[in-house]
Design a protein around this motif. Structure first.
Motif, mmCIF file in Angstrom:
data_model
loop_
_atom_site.group_PDB
_atom_site.id
_atom_site.type_symbol
_atom_site.label_atom_id
_atom_site.label_comp_id
_atom_site.label_asym_id
_atom_site.label_seq_id
_atom_site.Cartn_x
_atom_site.Cartn_y
_atom_site.Cartn_z
ATOM 1 N N MET A 9 0.850 -1.193 0.000
ATOM 2 C CA MET A 9 0.000 0.000 0.000
ATOM 3 C C MET A 9 0.886 1.243 0.000
ATOM 4 O O MET A 9 1.810 1.359 0.803
ATOM 5 C CB MET A 9 -0.912 0.005 1.234
ATOM 6 C CG MET A 9 -1.701 1.284 1.432
ATOM 7 S SD MET A 9 -2.975 1.579 0.191
ATOM 8 C CE MET A 9 -4.289 0.523 0.795
ATOM 9 N N THR A 32 4.531 -0.916 2.759
ATOM 10 C CA THR A 32 3.710 0.281 2.896
ATOM 11 C C THR A 32 4.584 1.528 2.956
ATOM 12 O O THR A 32 5.606 1.556 3.626
ATOM 13 C CB THR A 32 2.848 0.206 4.169
ATOM 14 O OG1 THR A 32 2.052 -0.974 4.116
ATOM 15 C CG2 THR A 32 1.957 1.424 4.291
ATOM 16 N N GLU A 87 -6.491 9.316 -11.775
ATOM 17 C CA GLU A 87 -6.791 7.961 -11.322
ATOM 18 C C GLU A 87 -7.111 7.071 -12.517
ATOM 19 O O GLU A 87 -7.953 7.420 -13.349
ATOM 20 C CB GLU A 87 -7.979 7.979 -10.360
ATOM 21 C CG GLU A 87 -8.302 6.600 -9.798
ATOM 22 C CD GLU A 87 -9.496 6.619 -8.860
ATOM 23 O OE1 GLU A 87 -10.006 5.527 -8.552
ATOM 24 O OE2 GLU A 87 -9.906 7.722 -8.443
ATOM 25 N N ARG A 132 -5.115 2.838 -9.632
ATOM 26 C CA ARG A 132 -3.989 3.554 -9.017
ATOM 27 C C ARG A 132 -4.160 5.044 -9.275
ATOM 28 O O ARG A 132 -4.940 5.466 -10.137
ATOM 29 C CB ARG A 132 -2.634 3.098 -9.608
ATOM 30 C CG ARG A 132 -2.388 1.606 -9.616
ATOM 31 C CD ARG A 132 -2.290 0.994 -8.234
ATOM 32 N NE ARG A 132 -1.212 1.498 -7.436
ATOM 33 C CZ ARG A 132 0.070 1.090 -7.545
ATOM 34 N NH1 ARG A 132 0.418 0.196 -8.468
ATOM 35 N NH2 ARG A 132 1.003 1.564 -6.736
ATOM 36 N N ASP A 175 -1.660 4.209 -4.218
ATOM 37 C CA ASP A 175 -2.964 3.556 -4.109
ATOM 38 C C ASP A 175 -4.044 4.503 -3.610
ATOM 39 O O ASP A 175 -5.235 4.284 -3.843
ATOM 40 C CB ASP A 175 -2.854 2.358 -3.155
ATOM 41 C CG ASP A 175 -1.864 1.332 -3.661
ATOM 42 O OD1 ASP A 175 -2.186 0.650 -4.647
ATOM 43 O OD2 ASP A 175 -0.769 1.220 -3.080
ATOM 44 N N ARG A 208 -10.361 6.898 -5.353
ATOM 45 C CA ARG A 208 -9.144 6.763 -4.552
ATOM 46 C C ARG A 208 -8.552 8.109 -4.141
ATOM 47 O O ARG A 208 -7.391 8.213 -3.770
ATOM 48 C CB ARG A 208 -8.108 5.916 -5.305
ATOM 49 C CG ARG A 208 -8.511 4.460 -5.437
ATOM 50 C CD ARG A 208 -7.470 3.631 -6.148
ATOM 51 N NE ARG A 208 -7.865 2.230 -6.149
ATOM 52 C CZ ARG A 208 -7.524 1.345 -5.205
ATOM 53 N NH1 ARG A 208 -6.784 1.744 -4.189
ATOM 54 N NH2 ARG A 208 -7.921 0.091 -5.270
#
Length: 300
Positions: A1, A39, A123, A127, A157, A294
């Motif tokens: 992430m 992450t 976006e 992603r 992300d 996102r």
């Protein structure tokens, strides 16, 4: 992430700490894949992290959120804050920001980039493709300093806009309506170690509001918990005013005018020259403060 947070103020830093804790808990016990490998939380701040801002009221809902994010920081801020009848604590804004910044730097997987701003973000395919502009300084052979900028591309992300009421994430990425101006200018400053001729300011109540011809000059007195420290906020409907010194006409009490002018005369040039326009977000559109896909928007 991988997460990019645009905005290094209170909301952005608190979000980074909270996300780091959440990801740590989620991946606890996973010995094969280290946290940093899986992450990354990138906090982008368009200015440096020098002390600025004036006063901040840590309300009950903010205390509840901070208790979840960092109980130790909440207790630290309560100790230095001035309790108000509402249950809030009045604090110097930068003390809250510095506490969150310290915690952020200690959080796993968090990377902070200052003097960087958002250019664009798109976006696609699950992603977010982000373009940033980073500001730097070059010294030439004569010792003169010039500013240069470099572009940086990220693929993340989640893009989180914690970049204030005039949010570029809101307008450039989500194509939402911009903030609506209230046509009120605002300046902020903070002072410590006042000279002898201004020490009487420390005898003021916790908050003192002085009416001017076009606005207000407010003084916040932290001396009870933070010796010698005060902050001030000036607001005015005079959009042509260059500095808060220009808005002090019309103060009825000569002692109040003398006090206001005295504080401004020992403030920094940045505090006097840097102003913001107070604005509001139109909440009737479909974005509001929620975001879309996102891309998420938050505030303090």
């Amino acid at each position: 992430m991988k997460v990019c947070i645009v905005g290094g103020g209170l909301a952005g830093l608190a979000s980074a700490i909270s996300l780091s804790k959440a990801f740590c808990q989620q991946q606890k016990g996973d010995e094969e894949n280290g946290f940093e490998e899986k992450t990354e939380i990138i906090v982008v701040e368009r200015r440096d992290f020098s002390s600025r801002g004036a006063t901040f009221a840590l309300a009950l809902n903010g205390q509840a959120a901070l208790k979840e994010i960092s109980p130790s920081l909440l207790e630290e801020l309560k100790e230095i804050g001035i309790p108000l009848p509402s249950g809030s604590y009045m604090l110097p804004w930068y003390r809250v920001r510095d506490g969150l910044l310290r915690q952020c730097k200690e959080s796993r997987g968090v990377k902070i980039i200052s003097r960087t701003s958002l250019v664009s973000a798109t976006e696609r395919d699950g992603r977010v493709f982000v373009t940033l502009e980073e500001e730097g300084n070059d010294n030439d052979k004569d010792g003169d300093i010039s500013t240069n900028t470099t572009k940086k591309e990220l693929v993340v992300d989640l893009l989180l806009g914690a970049d204030g009421v005039n949010s570029p994430v809101r307008t450039r990425v989500l194509n939402a309506p911009p903030a609506v101006s209230s046509y009120t200018k605002c300046w902020r400053g903070a002072l410590n170690d006042l000279p002898t001729n201004l020490r009487h300011v420390l005898d003021n109540p916790v908050a003192k509001m002085i009416k001017t011809e076009t606005g207000y000059f407010s003084i916040f007195n932290f001396n009870a918990s933070y010796e010698g420290f005060i902050s001030w906020v000036a607001t005015s409907k005079d959009m042509d005013a260059a500095t808060p010194l220009d808005i002090l006409d019309g103060i009825e009490n000569p002692r109040d005018e003398e006090m206001a002018r005295g504080l401004l005369e020992i403030s920094t040039s940045l505090e006097l020259e840097f102003s913001t326009i107070l604005s509001t977000i139109p909440m009737e559109d479909e974005i509001g403060w929620g975001g879309k896909g996102r891309v998420t928007l938050i505030g303090d």
